[in-house]
Scaffold this motif. Structure first.
Motif, PDB file in Angstrom:
ATOM      1  N   ILE A 192      33.415  40.994  36.146  1.00  0.00           N
ATOM      2  CA  ILE A 192      32.688  40.916  37.418  1.00  0.00           C
ATOM      3  C   ILE A 192      31.849  42.174  37.590  1.00  0.00           C
ATOM      4  O   ILE A 192      32.342  43.302  37.409  1.00  0.00           O
ATOM      5  CB  ILE A 192      33.689  40.765  38.583  1.00  0.00           C
ATOM      6  CG1 ILE A 192      34.522  39.490  38.400  1.00  0.00           C
ATOM      7  CG2 ILE A 192      32.964  40.722  39.914  1.00  0.00           C
ATOM      8  CD1 ILE A 192      35.669  39.375  39.384  1.00  0.00           C
ATOM      9  N   SER A 193      30.583  41.997  37.929  1.00  0.00           N
ATOM     10  CA  SER A 193      29.675  43.145  38.089  1.00  0.00           C
ATOM     11  C   SER A 193      29.570  43.615  39.534  1.00  0.00           C
ATOM     12  O   SER A 193      29.123  44.736  39.796  1.00  0.00           O
ATOM     13  CB  SER A 193      28.280  42.784  37.560  1.00  0.00           C
ATOM     14  OG  SER A 193      27.774  41.642  38.222  1.00  0.00           O
ATOM     15  N   PRO A 208      49.383  33.713  41.241  1.00  0.00           N
ATOM     16  CA  PRO A 208      48.806  32.458  41.749  1.00  0.00           C
ATOM     17  C   PRO A 208      47.421  32.173  41.178  1.00  0.00           C
ATOM     18  O   PRO A 208      46.592  33.078  41.044  1.00  0.00           O
ATOM     19  CB  PRO A 208      48.744  32.688  43.267  1.00  0.00           C
ATOM     20  CG  PRO A 208      49.685  33.810  43.539  1.00  0.00           C
ATOM     21  CD  PRO A 208      49.651  34.682  42.317  1.00  0.00           C
ATOM     22  N   PHE A 209      47.173  30.921  40.878  1.00  0.00           N
ATOM     23  CA  PHE A 209      45.884  30.495  40.333  1.00  0.00           C
ATOM     24  C   PHE A 209      44.763  30.744  41.337  1.00  0.00           C
ATOM     25  O   PHE A 209      43.673  31.193  40.985  1.00  0.00           O
ATOM     26  CB  PHE A 209      45.961  29.014  39.968  1.00  0.00           C
ATOM     27  CG  PHE A 209      44.741  28.488  39.281  1.00  0.00           C
ATOM     28  CD1 PHE A 209      44.529  28.708  37.931  1.00  0.00           C
ATOM     29  CD2 PHE A 209      43.788  27.756  39.984  1.00  0.00           C
ATOM     30  CE1 PHE A 209      43.402  28.218  37.290  1.00  0.00           C
ATOM     31  CE2 PHE A 209      42.660  27.265  39.354  1.00  0.00           C
ATOM     32  CZ  PHE A 209      42.468  27.496  38.003  1.00  0.00           C
ATOM     33  N   THR A 210      45.019  30.451  42.597  1.00  0.00           N
ATOM     34  CA  THR A 210      43.984  30.590  43.628  1.00  0.00           C
ATOM     35  C   THR A 210      43.704  32.050  43.976  1.00  0.00           C
ATOM     36  O   THR A 210      42.721  32.341  44.669  1.00  0.00           O
ATOM     37  CB  THR A 210      44.412  29.837  44.899  1.00  0.00           C
ATOM     38  OG1 THR A 210      45.748  30.228  45.260  1.00  0.00           O
ATOM     39  CG2 THR A 210      44.384  28.336  44.665  1.00  0.00           C
ATOM     40  N   ALA A 211      44.554  32.980  43.508  1.00  0.00           N
ATOM     41  CA  ALA A 211      44.340  34.399  43.789  1.00  0.00           C
ATOM     42  C   ALA A 211      43.476  35.076  42.737  1.00  0.00           C
ATOM     43  O   ALA A 211      43.171  36.263  42.861  1.00  0.00           O
ATOM     44  CB  ALA A 211      45.683  35.120  43.901  1.00  0.00           C
ATOM     45  N   ILE A 212      43.099  34.346  41.684  1.00  0.00           N
ATOM     46  CA  ILE A 212      42.245  34.925  40.641  1.00  0.00           C
ATOM     47  C   ILE A 212      40.840  35.106  41.204  1.00  0.00           C
ATOM     48  O   ILE A 212      40.222  34.157  41.705  1.00  0.00           O
ATOM     49  CB  ILE A 212      42.217  34.015  39.397  1.00  0.00           C
ATOM     50  CG1 ILE A 212      43.626  33.932  38.789  1.00  0.00           C
ATOM     51  CG2 ILE A 212      41.224  34.529  38.374  1.00  0.00           C
ATOM     52  CD1 ILE A 212      43.731  32.954  37.641  1.00  0.00           C
ATOM     53  N   VAL A 213      40.329  36.316  41.123  1.00  0.00           N
ATOM     54  CA  VAL A 213      39.018  36.643  41.689  1.00  0.00           C
ATOM     55  C   VAL A 213      37.924  36.266  40.689  1.00  0.00           C
ATOM     56  O   VAL A 213      37.978  36.646  39.518  1.00  0.00           O
ATOM     57  CB  VAL A 213      38.933  38.140  42.038  1.00  0.00           C
ATOM     58  CG1 VAL A 213      37.546  38.480  42.592  1.00  0.00           C
ATOM     59  CG2 VAL A 213      40.016  38.510  43.042  1.00  0.00           C
ATOM     60  N   GLY A 214      36.923  35.527  41.152  1.00  0.00           N
ATOM     61  CA  GLY A 214      35.802  35.153  40.294  1.00  0.00           C
ATOM     62  C   GLY A 214      36.184  34.126  39.251  1.00  0.00           C
ATOM     63  O   GLY A 214      37.155  33.368  39.401  1.00  0.00           O
ATOM     64  N   GLN A 215      35.366  34.052  38.169  1.00  0.00           N
ATOM     65  CA  GLN A 215      35.585  33.136  37.037  1.00  0.00           C
ATOM     66  C   GLN A 215      35.710  31.690  37.524  1.00  0.00           C
ATOM     67  O   GLN A 215      36.561  30.933  37.055  1.00  0.00           O
ATOM     68  CB  GLN A 215      36.824  33.544  36.226  1.00  0.00           C
ATOM     69  CG  GLN A 215      36.923  35.003  35.874  1.00  0.00           C
ATOM     70  CD  GLN A 215      35.726  35.508  35.070  1.00  0.00           C
ATOM     71  OE1 GLN A 215      34.861  34.735  34.669  1.00  0.00           O
ATOM     72  NE2 GLN A 215      35.668  36.802  34.853  1.00  0.00           N
TER      73      GLN A 215
END
Length: 686
Positions: A212-213, A10-17
């Motif tokens: 992601i840091s 899912p697109f909405t499940a991508i963390v960050g960016q």
């Protein structure tokens, strides 16, 4: 191409960016933005985001059976076949998912734009088109990974089609056009080489991504991925509500887009930002305007606000501000904020002027009404109503401009060899279909790259005597002609720099580095590879293996230490070894060595005279056909002329550093660009 039968992440499940996701969404809402370039590290969800976004949207209506997936609701976007079916009343509609089409780096021009069956056109008088990647991507997303490694002329084709929405193929006098409206998404790693500024500018939006840091967010990402891999269907179902909500927001924004209006004040802000940030041309202004409107629609508004313009500027200007490869990074956010603040001050001034004008007009009207009052009363009332307004002086900010070299365009030498690769310096024949068709020849074996125009000319004199059997023209195998193509390729420019104590004088090393930086600029523009060797003390060291990252070469050059003896012969041998390794790895490499030294060697490898040893090594390099140039840095009153002797042994172009500007050195080095190079046959024996 994507198989939509599997569960897509899912697109909405991508963390960050978030900025990358926003840029992709905006291009779906408004494909006229011109696509998006995503720069950064691998493994940052670039391809995942593209495929997830295409899967997010509902199915689209297409003409059933059309190879271009034409839009049945838009007559202007129908291909020739669909127009014929529409006139005949045979146009049928079906629904399909949006496609994501991948373009491989090795794609040929015919594979990208499609091909015309010339033989069928000659015999039957009909156009028969074999669709390419652009046809497949129509009304979808064209995804080009590592677009910086694609040949420049193919990038031009992609950008032209993305801007015009039409792909036109012309072969031997036969022309065919079809719709090609798609969202272009390119990704690249800047360390593998940059796109030319002219091509960068034609991408509408650009985002820089990195890993992601934040530890907690990285843990969240890992958990999401494990959950998805364990049970994709359940994971997708859990995110369905968020997917549906975003899909609805995108569809609403597409409907609202034509109703969005932008005020003159916001247009002035856009242009002021572009001027203040030193952006060339006007494409940035127009793209920022379109992006601001699209952002307003995405946020459910019909008016563009200052916040929309600011966010649009961050997406539109990031790849347009650095026009030179060695320009220093500046705090872009501070510049943007300062420009917006300046615009606010100007707007306040305009408002004050407007209020002042209205106040003066009002006073003028009041004076007319008081014409019959006593002079004393008029004087008293006027003195009470007068105001002392002094506009604040508008502040102007002047930004410093870094020094740059004006470099004339190179007319490359023509290489006889048939080489592969890409670049913009030397011309070469090529057997691939990626090159430009320049002439034809008789093939000595079967070929798939026929020169139809030359073949027809060869067959024409014999048509009277040949049995045609109803065909308009008869072509025999003896008439076949093959296309000869040429293309431009880059070179490997290997800098061998004297870092010994004799180069320690500050001005000499500064001048030498200035010359190298100018040549690096030229290499950047021609898409050359560069390498850097430094010799000092008892050895020579490869500081930077051959790379396409010119900025990395600049970094190593600036950090190069100076001091010690001068093992010049070791520097030349090291250069030979690097070139030989590159030729073994890639026989199509065109190496060019640039030696920068005063020639005062005082260390040998086998105990003989250092100068004699250098001449022996240099002669071997010359025999191997390795082209080179020598930059003589000797600047003392008494000159020994050692660098000139080394240059003669190398068969190199000789240049002195004294009284020469860096761009003059570059031009002289260009004049000695390699004509053709034979691979080295073996190692040194000195």
């Amino acid at each position: 191409m994507r198989n939509h039968n599997t569960a897509v992440y899912p697109f909405t499940a991508i963390v960050g960016q978030e900025r990358m996701k926003k840029a992709l969404v905006l291009n779906l809402i408004n494909p006229k933005l011109g696509g998006v370039l995503i720069r950064g590290e691998k493994g940052t969800a670039k391809s995942t985001a593209v495929r997830a976004l295409a899967n997010l949207l509902p199915e689209i209506e297409v003409v059933e059976g059309c190879k271009f997936r034409c839009n049945p609701d838009n007559r202007n976007e129908l291909c020739e076949e669909c127009l014929d079916n529409l006139k005949a009343g045979n146009l049928r509609v079906s629904r399909v998912k949006m496609r994501v089409v991948d373009l491989p780096v090795s794609a040929t021009e015919d594979r990208v734009v499609g091909t015309l069956d010339i033989e069928h056109a000659i015999k039957k008088g009909e156009k028969r088109f074999e669709p390419g990647v652009l046809a497949m991507a129509h009304r979808g997303i064209l995804y080009v990974d590592e677009i910086n490694l694609l040949d420049d002329h193919l990038v031009d084709v992609l950008l032209d089609s993305a801007a015009m929405g039409v792909n036109t193929i012309e072969r031997e006098g036969i022309s065919y056009s079809h719709p090609a409206n798609f969202v272009l998404v390119g990704t690249m790693n800047p360390e593998e080489g940059e796109l030319r500024p002219q091509l960068l500018d034609r991408f509408g939006l650009c985002v820089d991504v990195k890993g992601i840091s934040d530890v907690s967010r990285r843990v969240e990402l890992i958990k999401y991925r494990l959950s998805y891999e364990a049970n994709p269907e359940t994971f997708v179902a859990n995110w369905q509500a968020a997917e549906t909500e975003l899909c609805g927001q995108i569809l609403n924004a597409k409907q609202l887009l034509p109703e969005v209006r932008i005020s003159d004040s916001m247009l002035e802000l856009i242009s002021q930002i572009c001027v203040d940030l030193g952006v060339d041309g006007h494409r940035a202004d127009i793209t920022m305007m379109k992006t601001s409107i699209t952002l307003a629609a995405f946020n459910g508004r019909t008016d563009v606000f200052e916040e929309d313009v600011k966010e649009a500027a961050e997406l539109v200007l990031s790849h347009r501000m650095r026009r030179k490869p060695f320009d220093s990074h500046s705090d872009k956010q501070d510049k943007l904020d300062e420009s917006i603040e300046n615009h606010r001050e100007k707007q306040k001034e305009k408002e004050k002027e407007k209020n002042k004008h209205e106040q003066q007009k009002k006073e003028h009207e009041e004076d007319k009404e008081k014409q019959h009052k006593r002079p004393e009363e008029q004087k008293s009332e006027r003195s009470q109503n007068q105001t002392d307004e002094r506009p604040d002086s508008s502040s102007e900010t002047i930004f410093a401009t870094g020094e740059s070299y004006q470099i004339k365009q190179l007319t490359p030498e023509f290489l006889r060899a048939d080489r592969k690769g890409s670049g913009r310096r030397s011309k070469t024949f090529t057997s691939s279909k990626q090159g430009r068709y320049i002439k034809s020849t008789i093939p000595h074996e079967k070929t798939s790259d026929l020169a139809f125009d030359a073949t027809l000319r060869a067959a024409a004199p014999y048509q009277i005597t040949r049995e045609k059997n109803g065909n308009s023209i008869i072509i025999h195998e003896s008439d076949f002609r093959k296309k000869i193509r040429e293309k431009k390729i880059g070179n490997l420019v290997l800098f061998v720099v004297d870092a010994s104590g004799s180069m320690g004088a500050r001005q000499r090393m500064v001048a030498s580095k200035g010359a190298v930086l100018s040549m690096l600029m030229d290499a950047y523009q021609k898409r050359d590879k560069v390498g850097l060797i430094a010799f000092k003390g008892e050895s020579a060291e490869l500081l930077l293996p051959p790379t396409s990252s010119i900025e990395l070469a600049q970094k190593y050059l600036q950090e190069m230490p100076t001091g010690g003896k001068t093992p010049l012969s070791r520097g030349l041998v090291k250069g030979y070894e690097v070139i030989r390794t590159e030729l073994q790895r890639d026989p199509d490499t065109c190496p060019f060595m640039v030696l920068i030294s005063d020639g005062r060697a005082n260390v040998s490898m086998n105990g003989e005279s250092p100068l004699q040893e250098i001449k022996t090594v240099a002669s071997r390099l010359r025999e191997e056909g390795i082209q080179s140039a020598v930059i003589d840095t000797e600047s003392s009153m008494i000159k020994f002329g050692l660098a000139r002797q080394i240059s003669a042994a190398l068969g190199a172009t000789y240049l002195t550093l004294e009284n020469l500007k860096a761009d003059s050195i570059v031009n002289a080095v260009r004049a000695s660009a390699p004509f053709d190079i034979m691979p080295p046959s073996g190692g040194f024996s000195v």
